[in-house]
Design an enzyme around this catalytic site. Structure first.
Site, short mmCIF file in Angstrom:
data_model
loop_
_atom_site.label_atom_id
_atom_site.label_comp_id
_atom_site.label_asym_id
_atom_site.label_seq_id
_atom_site.Cartn_x
_atom_site.Cartn_y
_atom_site.Cartn_z
N SER A 40 30.69 42.74 36.85
CA SER A 40 29.27 42.87 36.50
C SER A 40 29.03 42.48 35.04
CB SER A 40 28.75 44.27 36.80
OG SER A 40 29.61 45.23 36.29
N SER A 47 30.43 26.74 44.58
CA SER A 47 30.29 28.17 44.35
C SER A 47 28.96 28.62 44.96
CB SER A 47 30.32 28.40 42.85
OG SER A 47 30.22 29.76 42.60
N LYS A 83 30.17 39.03 51.70
CA LYS A 83 30.80 38.21 50.66
C LYS A 83 32.16 38.85 50.40
CE LYS A 83 29.97 35.97 46.22
NZ LYS A 83 31.32 36.01 45.73
N ARG A 88 40.60 26.78 45.45
CA ARG A 88 39.39 26.05 45.09
C ARG A 88 39.56 25.34 43.74
NH1 ARG A 88 33.94 29.31 43.92
NH2 ARG A 88 35.23 29.92 42.16
N CYS A 92 50.74 76.22 27.65
CA CYS A 92 49.50 76.16 28.43
C CYS A 92 48.30 76.20 27.48
CB CYS A 92 49.44 77.34 29.39
SG CYS A 92 47.83 77.51 30.19
S1 IVH Z 1 30.33 30.14 51.43
C1 IVH Z 1 29.08 26.27 49.60
N1 IVH Z 1 30.72 32.53 52.41
O1 IVH Z 1 32.21 33.39 47.05
C2 IVH Z 1 29.26 27.70 49.89
N2 IVH Z 1 31.60 32.01 50.27
O2 IVH Z 1 30.81 33.05 44.58
C3 IVH Z 1 30.67 28.05 49.82
N3 IVH Z 1 32.85 33.86 49.26
O3 IVH Z 1 33.62 30.28 46.29
C4 IVH Z 1 30.97 29.41 49.98
N4 IVH Z 1 32.61 35.27 50.91
O4 IVH Z 1 35.11 32.15 47.31
C5 IVH Z 1 30.92 31.70 51.38
N5 IVH Z 1 31.05 34.60 53.38
C6 IVH Z 1 31.24 33.76 52.38
C7 IVH Z 1 31.97 34.15 51.24
C8 IVH Z 1 32.13 33.25 50.20
C9 IVH Z 1 33.13 35.07 49.72
C10 IVH Z 1 33.28 33.39 47.94
C11 IVH Z 1 33.85 32.00 47.91
C12 IVH Z 1 32.95 31.27 47.00
C13 IVH Z 1 32.43 32.36 46.14
C14 IVH Z 1 31.19 32.02 45.40
#
Ligand code: IVH
Length: 687
Positions: A47, A98, A134, A155, A423
């Site tokens: 965050s 990303s 995610k 990646r 203690c």
């Molecule tokens: S789609 C073009 N789906 O999040 C879109 N990404 O912050 C490509 N990630 O690089 C990613 N869960 O490592 C997609 N359900 C999900 C995901 C996901 C995690 C990650 C992935 C991406 C990163 C971006």
């Protein structure tokens, strides 16, 4: 540099200043990218990182609005980190992108609205989206040729990744051969991650490098030159995307693609759903947020994607992310904070527990200012100093845990911590037994032990004295009114009234409750004595074996040992407890003061519907906290766990039960509501 300093950057200075600020911020973010992506060792929380990136984007927007230039290589436009040289490189075509983030409903609505406008959909039309978690791991590209896994790459910076083929072959979740009817060639993209369990086991076993979270542990375990290490690390995988392919007909939408993947035996997350429109998206986010903590793996948000590939194409991309997808992030469960001091808590059995006093931080809606450090070994293993910056995780209802320190941020004046030799409450010498636990030798002379013992004595699974809670006991001990459990029966309404929080009426109620508690069963009485290792189950076994307190008082260690469930340690504690003159005096006192051990025939078998059963507790209860209830149920032989699965026997559902209740219904787990629970407990306590 932390976010607080960043926020001091003025955004209304002249352009010269702004440029300098932005440059500093870019360098800072690059440094964190390197720590995170290349070294798998972040020094700020996600965050805090998100806040830095946001800041950069805001400042760059300001520069752009005055006609300034944003360089292509700004971290706001780049994906991930560099591919590290120790691996061969693999080029991604098309690049691996990303995702842009949003953090609240307003921002999500804004995303949705802009997207529908761009796609020229009529106002208020319901766009079909794919919604899925995610996953918090690292993205990989898996190349399958004629069904065979031939290459796997991280990646990296999106263009070039690291060749981790040998390591990926060690991940059992990832098939080396696709089933069904695979195409000539296909790049399957998805996330490699580590389950919470695998992460906890890895860090617990480690005496060296600790990982801040499952994501870094997954990345650190995959980016190893020795595939043997990857094999031992227990990594998992879910697919969520596609790269290039040959001799493959792309289905119309993403949800169908995932079904094809399923047929190839590629792991797909069951939580993925096709949904229609904004409201359904918001609902999905809310619902997933409720079960987030119960999932076996970390997720940090929901990814929404336009489901139809043709529409995805129409929406297109901007620099590092597609316009057709967004990650809506949950509040963080991991934050960084600082250890201001380490205090010692003295428990009922005299155990000295070090507790970190933290600079208060909010984690997922709760302000946290303490975290237990367990014992001296744990402090040594994690190399914790007073003054250290640390990562703190709060997973679900579980108490927050210091995962690791951030050695890179250790201040010069950080101090090592030493467990005390006396203690801190009663100044008695401490003793260390075979375990890592250090104990106060003061026994009931120690005020802390005395207070904790009295709290235990009055607690629900013990004498169950209504209204005699922790605070009242602490006050009574402080005023010198309570020394031993027997004193509870000696005090009058006048005595209780002298306590700060008790008026005439409450004092009368308390005395009445104490009077009622006089009539007690033998198992509860034994449990209430608070003998080490003797929980409710052992107390019951003792009562069944001996059937009177007198017989227990004179039993030998061998006799204790002959009881099922009582081992050598417990037998020793029992004998030593009942050989102690002071303990004997307290018991005699209690009996003299009129404790009546009801003449009930103790059942020979532990006849509880909870014995050996897996139970999950959810919602709130009028009479006790969830922890207290768990303790009671454990006392009746239940195994209490945090999440509902098909192996759960009972879900105990109190008021405002939420997603666990839904899940239990779905899995047809037997549900016990508060009323039924009351009946069961009453039935049991009559034994
Ligand atoms: S789609 C073009 N789906 O999040 C879109 N990404 O912050 C490509 N990630 O690089 C990613 N869960 O490592 C997609 N359900 C999900 C995901 C996901 C995690 C990650 C992935 C991406 C990163 C971006």
């Amino acid at each position: 540099m932390d976010t607080k300093q960043i926020s001091l950057f003025s955004t209304d200075g002249n352009t010269q200043d702004l440029d300098a600020q932005v440059e500093t911020l870019r360098k800072e973010i690059e440094k964190h990218n390197q720590a995170y992506y290349e070294l798998d060792n972040p020094v700020i929380s996600d965050s805090e990182y998100d806040a830095l990136l946001r800041n950069l984007k805001d400042l760059e927007a300001k520069i752009a609005s005055t006609g300034g230039n944003i360089p292509q290589n700004s971290p706001s436009r780049k994906v991930g980190g560099k591919a590290v040289k120790k691996f061969a490189q693999i080029t991604h075509n098309p690049p691996m992108l990303s995702l842009d983030n949003v953090f609240n409903e307003a921002e999500f609505r804004d995303f949705y609205q802009k997207l529908t406008t761009r796609l020229e959909l009529p106002e208020n039309s319901e766009l079909t989206l794919s919604a899925e978690p995610k996953f918090d791991g690292l993205a990989v590209n898996l190349r399958y040729e004629y069904g065979k896994l031939t290459a796997a790459a991280t990646r990296g910076d999106g263009q070039n990744g690291e060749d981790v083929t040998a390591n990926v072959r060690e991940i059992t979740d990832i098939p080396k051969q696709l089933t069904g009817n695979p195409p000539d060639s296909i790049d399957i993209r998805g996330e490699i991650f580590m389950t919470k369990k695998a992460f906890a086991e890895l860090n617990a076993k480690s005496s060296g490098k600790l990982f801040a979270n499952p994501r870094n542990a997954a990345a650190g375990s995959l980016r190893q030159l020795n595939p043997e290490i990857t094999r031992k690390r227990n990594l998992s995988f879910f697919a969520y995307g596609i790269g290039s392919y040959q001799n493959f007909t792309l289905p119309e939408n993403y949800s169908e693609l995932l079904n094809l993947y399923r047929a190839f035996n590629i792991p797909i997350c069951d939580l993925q759903k096709q949904i229609n429109g904004l409201d359904a998206a918001i609902e999905f986010m809310t619902n997933l947020g409720k079960i987030r903590n119960e999932l076996p793996f970390d997720i940090d948000g929901v990814v929404f994607k336009v489901d139809e590939f043709a529409l995805q194409k129409q929406a297109g991309f901007i620099s590092r992310a597609p316009r057709w997808a967004i990650a809506w992030k949950f509040p963080a469960i991991e934050v960084s904070t600082r250890i201001l001091d380490i205090d010692i808590q003295v428990g009922r059995t005299g155990a000295l527990t070090p507790v970190a006093r933290l600079e208060p931080v909010e984690i997922a809606g709760v302000t946290v200012s303490n975290a237990t450090l367990h014992n001296a070994l744990e402090i040594a293993r994690k190399d914790i100093h007073i003054g250290d910056f640390v990562f703190l995780r709060r997973a679900g209802d579980v108490i927050p845990e210091i995962v690791k320190t951030i050695p890179e941020k250790r201040p010069a004046d950080a101090r090592k911590f030493q467990m005390p030799e006396r203690c801190p409450v009663c100044n008695s010498a401490v003793i260390q037994d075979e375990s890592a636990v250090i104990r106060c030798s003061g026994g009931l002379h120690c005020r802390a032990q005395r207070t904790a013992s009295l709290i235990h004595f009055a607690s629900r699974a013990a004498l169950d004295i209504q209204g005699l809670g922790e605070k009242i006991i602490e006050d009574a001990v402080e005023l010198g009114k309570l020394q031993t459990p027997a004193d509870i029966f000696r005090l009058t309404v006048e005595d209780w009234k002298q306590l700060p929080r008790l008026g005439q009426k409450s004092a009368e109620n308390l005395v009445a409750a104490i009077e009622k508690a006089r009539f007690c069963t033998l198992p509860r009485f034994i449990y209430a004595l608070g003998i080490r290792e003797i929980g409710a189950v052992n107390a019951r076994a003792l009562a069944e074996q001996f059937s009177s307190i007198e017989k227990i008082l004179t039993a030998s260690e061998e006799e204790f040992l002959s009881i099922d469930g009582i081992g050598a340690e417990s037998a020793k504690y029992l004998k030593s407890f009942f050989s102690d003159q002071e303990n004997l005096a307290v018991i005699a006192d209690l009996l003299k003061l009129g404790i009546v051990l009801e003449e009930v025939e103790v059942k020979k078998t532990l006849n509880s519907i909870f014995s050996g059963k897996k139970v999950v507790i959810t919602g709130s209860f009028a009479d006790f906290s969830r922890e207290e209830l768990a303790e009671i149920l454990r006392g009746f032989g239940a195994k209490v766990s945090a999440s509902v699965s098909k192996n759960t026997d009972f879900l105990i559902a109190g008021e405002k039960a939420g997603s666990k209740l839904d899940k239990a219904r779905e899995l047809e787990v037997q549900i016990i509501d508060a009323e039924k629970l009351q009946e069961e407990l009453q039935g049991l306590s009559k034994n």
